[in-house]
Scaffold this active site. Structure first.
Site, short mmCIF file in Angstrom:
data_model
loop_
_atom_site.label_atom_id
_atom_site.label_comp_id
_atom_site.label_asym_id
_atom_site.label_seq_id
_atom_site.Cartn_x
_atom_site.Cartn_y
_atom_site.Cartn_z
N SER A 258 0.85 -1.18 0.00
CA SER A 258 0.00 0.00 0.00
C SER A 258 0.88 1.22 0.00
CB SER A 258 -0.86 0.02 1.26
OG SER A 258 0.00 0.16 2.38
N LYS A 259 0.35 2.29 -0.57
CA LYS A 259 1.21 3.46 -0.72
C LYS A 259 1.53 4.14 0.59
CE LYS A 259 -2.68 5.97 -2.69
NZ LYS A 259 -3.21 6.26 -4.00
N ARG A 260 0.83 3.77 1.64
CA ARG A 260 1.18 4.29 2.96
C ARG A 260 2.56 3.81 3.38
NH1 ARG A 260 -2.37 6.33 6.56
NH2 ARG A 260 -4.41 6.69 5.64
#
Ligand code: GLU
Length: 495
Positions: A258-260
């Site tokens: 995930s881009k987090r």
């Protein structure tokens, strides 16, 4: 569990243009491509753009461009056409409507006249009673005369699939083996929405059939959709393709990528200076091995040696450190001339320099000052230890939370432009009744590593969303460790 491939396969990726080109798309594309080429088949790109709420106009071109950069060429697609076009679902709408009608005629689908309010209420009641969500099949038994009459009178409807209520549906996954689902657990899914647009399920099956796709190779998040697709093929009387589901890429903590936690845009890796060949090699290793412990191999070698037997199911970890190591192996093999050429093509590009120059022109007395003033435009991750980042009297955790909210607002921008960036930041300051400089100063440090960067909004714009997200997230990690405003050293330093 390899299956014999007797005719040249036709495979596809079917990305939805809803955002930046995703690294997962490159991973799936690689395996589709390699499988097709191993068996003398075709690799196709189809754009699945029927979800109009999530559609982003510039995304389609970015996806094609990113896959091209990644270094695999498609044989048919929206830009080059092919014998089974159009390759964009929004240009194929009549096909889906016709297919939905066919299923209604066959008694395999029905019109559902339930209003959004009724469905909301139903969901509420189910949630309150801790029941699994799902449609209660209220309209399944409306007689066909009534249904025709109501449709003719202009009542709004969706078309739903009449799911079998007993039995099991199975399919034979090339790497997972036999997968079974109980039909009773499947919902009467919507095929056609009230606006006449198909859902993913209908469009995907109709197109895979029309485009003569022989093998569907996609991510594991689609496993639970596959029994629905198998049942749809049966209802149409079509031969279903073979299905293969690759494991999802994971963050180092094993959660779904995930881009987090990890940059997920292919553009980020291009920008970082990862070589496409290294990225293909790295993604190949995310599930597959050449045998022995040889880790460095070309895509051609992978094609020659490809079989699903060498694919292992396990959560493939997308480890940036490993990717960088692999990239370094490729970089050192390049000739000096190629190095220089790639630096020019990928790093010091004319278009990037043209964006940077106006931001520093007035602050530079001679070209020798250009690099020292702009190094953060060419750098990757920055370090924050040596630059005061906290505004007076504000704790690090608070600033980190502001960053998180600002990032979220950045995510929902449909256009990455200076006015939009400005609007987000100014609105944030106003709504939260904080001092502009208390937000702007730490943001400046986060994205540039210095207190004296060029104009902030322009800098954020030129750096690009992926880089800004990455640096702000790293700065957030750092900020969370900062309780008191750090004493300010006289001279800010860059990373
Ligand atoms: N449009 C889907 C996606 O965005 C395609 C899934 C599939 O390959 O069937 O991934």
């Amino acid at each position: 569990m390899s299956h014999a491939v007797t005719t040249p396969p036709r495979v596809r990726i079917a990305p939805s243009p809803t955002g930046d080109p995703h690294i997962g798309t490159a991973y799936i594309a690689l395996f589709n491509y390699v499988f097709a080429k191993k068996h003398g088949g075709k690799f196709i790109i189809r754009i699945e753009d029927t979800d109009r709420t999530r559609y982003r106009a510039e995304s389609e071109a970015m996806i094609l461009d990113a896959i091209k950069w990644f270094g695999i060429q498609w044989d048919e697609g929206p830009d080059i056409g092919g014998p089974y076009g159009p390759y964009k679902q929004s240009e194929r709408l009549p096909l889906y409507q016709k297919a939905a009608d066919t299923l209604i005629q066959k008694g395999a689908a029905y019109r559902c006249f339930c209003t959004v309010e009724r469905l909301d209420k139903l969901r509420e009641v189910q949630a309150a009673n801790k029941l699994p969500p799902g449609y209660d099949r209220h309209c399944r038994n409306v007689s066909s005369e009534d249904s025709d009459k109501r449709a003719l009178a202009g009542e709004k409807f969706t078309v739903r699939f009449k799911m079998p209520t007993s039995g099991v549906t199975t399919f034979d996954d090339q790497i997972r083996g036999k997968v079974e689902f109980e039909n009773a657990r499947l919902d009467d899914l919507v095929l056609l929405k009230a606006d006449g647009f198909p859902t993913y399920h209908l469009a995907s099956v109709v197109d895979d059939n029309a485009m003569k796709i022989t093998h569907v190779i996609r991510g594991e998040e689609w496993v639970s959709s596959t029994p629905k697709h198998v049942l749809l093929y049966e209802a149409f009387g079509w031969q279903a393709p073979s299905f293969t589901h690759l494991n999802l890429l994971r963050n180092t903590d094993k959660s779904k990528i995930s881009k987090r936690k990890n940059p997920t845009s292919i553009l980020y890796y291009r920008r970082k200076g990862i070589l496409p060949a290294a990225l293909r090699n790295f993604l190949a290793l995310m599930g597959w091995s050449l045998g022995g412990d040889q880790e460095i191999f070309s895509t051609e070698t992978m094609i020659e040696n490809f079989s699903w037997d060498r694919f292992s199911l396990g959560g493939p970890v997308f480890d940036l450190t490993k990717l960088l190591w692999m990239n370094s192996q490729y970089l050192k093999e390049l000739s000096n001339d190629t190095w220089v050429k790639l630096l020019r093509d990928q790093v010091f590009t004319e278009s990037y320099l043209k964006q940077i120059v106006p931001l520093v022109k007035e602050r530079v007395q001679a070209f020798e000052e250009f690099i020292p003033n702009t190094d953060f435009f060419f750098a990757g991750d920055l370090k924050y230890e040596n630059t005061p980042i906290l505004p007076k009297g504000v704790a690090g955790k608070v600033v980190a939370n502001w960053f998180s909210d600002v990032l979220e607002a950045f995510e929902s921008l449909d256009e990455w432009s200076v006015p939009k960036i400005k609007e987000v930041m100014e609105n944030f300051v106003e709504q939260n009744k904080i001092k502009a400089k208390d937000l702007f100063m730490p943001m400046r440090v986060a994205v540039s590593g210095t207190l004296v960067s060029p104009p902030l909004m322009e800098t954020i714009h030129v750096l690009g969303k992926e880089m800004v997200r990455r640096r702000m997230r790293l700065a957030m990690d750092y900020l969370k460790t900062q309780k008191e405003p750090a004493p300010s050293p006289a001279k800010p330093e860059k990373a």
